[in-house]
Write a protein that holds these residues in place. Structure first.
Motif, PDB file in Angstrom:
ATOM      1  N   ASN A  95       0.832  -1.208   0.000  1.00 49.98           N
ATOM      2  CA  ASN A  95       0.000   0.000   0.000  1.00 49.98           C
ATOM      3  C   ASN A  95       0.863   1.253   0.000  1.00 49.98           C
ATOM      4  N   SER A 109       1.535   3.457   2.124  1.00 47.38           N
ATOM      5  CA  SER A 109       2.386   3.722   3.287  1.00 47.38           C
ATOM      6  C   SER A 109       3.638   2.849   3.296  1.00 47.38           C
ATOM      7  N   LEU A 110       3.620   1.740   2.542  1.00 50.24           N
ATOM      8  CA  LEU A 110       4.769   0.825   2.550  1.00 50.24           C
ATOM      9  C   LEU A 110       5.659   0.951   1.318  1.00 50.24           C
ATOM     10  N   TYR A 128       9.192   2.203   1.349  1.00 46.63           N
ATOM     11  CA  TYR A 128      10.182   1.378   2.063  1.00 46.63           C
ATOM     12  C   TYR A 128      10.603   0.154   1.249  1.00 46.63           C
TER      13      TYR A 128
END
Length: 348
Positions: free
Chosen positions: A194, A196-197, A200
């Motif tokens: 998603n 938010s990931l 990273y």
């Protein structure tokens, strides 16, 4: 082609640049343009045909005009006025035709001149030598200094972490079942992606904290607490996108094997590439006899992998379960070596 014709003087430097970029293909470009030039030669021939027709028409009009002028000498009254008007019309038409002939002649000369420029550009290009060294290196790569390879620290940003390294397959080991999953677990279940990931994606330790959480929220904590372990799943494990992070995150958490009823093809290959053993139940009903927390043991695993049949002991229940492993020759070698990166590293 009309753009090229209007800018013939710029062709040579343009094609030299093409040669630097495309090599011998640039010569084919010249041939294409010459073909178009041949078309213009054809147009020139057509123009000359029209020119000849206009000259013939002009001769006829001039003859008619002369005849009317002779008739004018003996005419009077209304007939004279009519002849004068006709002569004026013919002379006006003659003037227009003469202008058109001049226009066509100029167009022919321009076409021939342009084609000659193209031919000269081709001849010049054919004689041009490729320089031994180009002044501008646009490869966008800087060759490494051989003297510093392996001795220079690799500078990384705070969100860029190393890739987890797998180890060669152990011949004997036991591990706990970390989770038992249902059918059709996707790579998005295994490693969510998603908004938010996604930032990273180069930070596997961070991503690992979310591994399999859509299916088992406690999975990362259980994997860390047990020092890794084994995943058990149903049919079509790893379907969906081919993201490698769905194998890298479990590897980071210490997952040694996945035992499933069946695997999605690409994810199975990603597991092999990362040294995680992909095993399938010989009897799908055995899936129901394994539970989270069971301790599973393997003996003489390397030889069994090479044979394609693996016997797994459930030390918690005492059951013996037959598993299959279907690998090609290259896949088997990569898996036993500890995955693709470990294999390459050991070869060096």
């Amino acid at each position: 082609i009309f753009y090229v014709m209007d800018n013939a003087d710029e062709l040579l430097p343009l094609f030299v640049k093409w040669y630097e970029t495309y090599g011998d293909k640039a010569l084919e470009m010249f041939k294409v343009y010459l073909e178009h030039a041949d078309i213009h030669y054809g147009l020139t021939d057509k123009a000359e045909e029209i020119f000849a027709e206009l000259e013939s028409m002009l001769d006829g009009l001039e003859a008619e005009s002369e005849a009317l002028k002779e008739a004018l000498k003996d005419a009077d009254g209304a007939l004279r006025a009519e002849i004068v008007e006709k002569i004026e019309e013919i002379e006006e038409l003659i003037a227009k035709i003469e202008d058109k002939i001049v226009e066509i002649e100029e167009a022919i000369e321009e076409l021939i001149e342009t084609v000659e420029k193209l031919e000269k550009a081709v001849e010049a290009f054919a004689e041009a030598a490729v320089p031994e060294r180009f002044e501008i290196d646009d490869n966008l790569l800087i060759a490494p200094n051989e003297a510093y390879i392996g001795k220079t620290a690799l500078v990384k940003g705070p969100n860029i972490k190393g890739v987890p390294a797998a180890v060669p397959v152990q011949d004997h080991f036991s591990a706990k079942v970390l989770t038992v999953l249902e059918d059709n677990i996707t790579t998005d279940h295994i490693m969510p992606s998603n908004a938010s990931l996604l930032p990273y994606r180069s930070n596997i330790p961070h991503l690992a904290d979310y591994c399999l959480t859509p299916s088992d929220a406690e999975f990362p904590a259980k994997a860390k607490a047990n020092g890794g372990g084994i995943i058990v799943a149903g049919e079509n494990y790893g379907q969906g996108s081919s993201r490698e992070h769905a194998a890298l995150a479990p590897l980071y958490l210490g997952v040694k094997a996945v035992v499933a009823k069946s695997f999605a093809r690409i994810h199975k290959q990603n597991l092999v590439n990362n040294g995680i053993i992909p095993l399938t139940f010989a009897n799908a009903a055995d899936y129901d006899n394994i539970h989270e927390g069971d301790e599973l043991a393997f003996q003489d695993l390397i030889a069994q992998i090479q044979k394609g049949t693996v016997i797994m002991q459930n030390k918690t229940t005492g059951a013996e379960i037959t598993l299959n492993i279907d690998l090609g020759e290259r896949q088997e070698a990569l898996l036993l070596a500890g995955g693709l990166l470990t294999s390459i590293k050991n070869e060096k």
